[in-house]
Design an enzyme around this catalytic site. Structure first.
Site, PDB file in Angstrom:
ATOM      1  N   GLY A  90     -22.188  -0.714 -25.143  1.00 30.05           N
ATOM      2  CA  GLY A  90     -21.390  -1.768 -25.754  1.00 30.05           C
ATOM      3  C   GLY A  90     -20.277  -2.199 -24.819  1.00 30.05           C
TER       4      GLY A  90
ATOM      5  N   LYS B 155     -24.663   4.634 -42.396  1.00 33.45           N
ATOM      6  CA  LYS B 155     -25.370   5.772 -41.798  1.00 33.45           C
ATOM      7  C   LYS B 155     -24.898   6.030 -40.368  1.00 33.45           C
ATOM      8  CE  LYS B 155     -29.749   5.765 -44.295  1.00 33.45           C
ATOM      9  NZ  LYS B 155     -31.202   5.583 -44.157  1.00 33.45           N
TER      10      LYS B 155
ATOM     11  N   TYR C 215     -18.458  -0.886 -43.297  1.00 32.67           N
ATOM     12  CA  TYR C 215     -17.763  -0.542 -42.055  1.00 32.67           C
ATOM     13  C   TYR C 215     -16.490   0.241 -42.357  1.00 32.67           C
ATOM     14  CZ  TYR C 215     -15.569  -1.204 -37.475  1.00 32.67           C
ATOM     15  OH  TYR C 215     -14.971  -1.001 -36.262  1.00 32.67           O
TER      16      TYR C 215
END
Length: 171
Positions: A10, A89, A143
């Protein structure tokens, strides 16, 4: 040092991998490429101290490392709302799997968290003693609550297993 960076392909993770390599560390970059991109770390592939592993943190993995940086989780609402169950998850199961790894190998561990754990704050700016104004059933909760639960797990592992942890709320 041998360092594991989850979410290493990322934006932040790839820069962290570069920095860790520049400091002389061996780096394992773990990413499932949901939002991370191989292109972000391609220039590191020729370094013999760098290893790229395609793996989802919701599944256990056995590695030998000294430090773990857990950055695995889509951070943009567009991405984390695409599959909210997967987001929870990633935060919760990913934390459990990586904490288990850290416990087994006695690794130091940094969890990348977020100001979203405060919810929709009433106080600006938030201090560390502000507990927040949260909504556990809203559209962003996958989130927010996932990150909150991950922080809980980190501090419980610290208290119960004396795991060396840091939680960084990036915002």
């Amino acid at each position: 040092m041998k360092v594991l960076v989850t979410g290493g392909a990322g934006f932040i993770g790839s820069h962290l991998c570069e920095r860790l390599l520049a400091e002389g560390n061996e780096v394992i970059c773990l990413d499932n490429f949901f939002t991370g991109r191989k292109a972000n770390v391609e220039h590191l592939l020729d370094d013999h101290r760098f290893e790229l592993v395609r793996h989802d943190v919701t599944e256990p993995i056995l590695l030998e490392v000294d430090q773990i940086y857990n950055l695995a989780c889509p951070a943009s609402p567009v991405h984390y709302q695409y599959n909210p169950v997967k987001t929870v998850k990633t935060n919760v199961m990913g934390a459990i799997n990586m904490l288990g790894l850290a416990k087994r190998v006695k690794a130091r561990f940094l969890q990348a968290s977020t100001s979203e754990v405060y919810g929709d704050p009433i106080v600006h700016p938030q201090t560390e003693d502000y507990w927040g104004n949260v909504n556990p059933i809203g559209i962003r909760s996958c989130y927010d609550e996932g990150k909150r639960c991950a922080e809980t797990l980190f501090f419980d592992y610290h208290r119960q297993h004396d795991l060396r942890i840091k939680v960084a709320r990036i915002f």
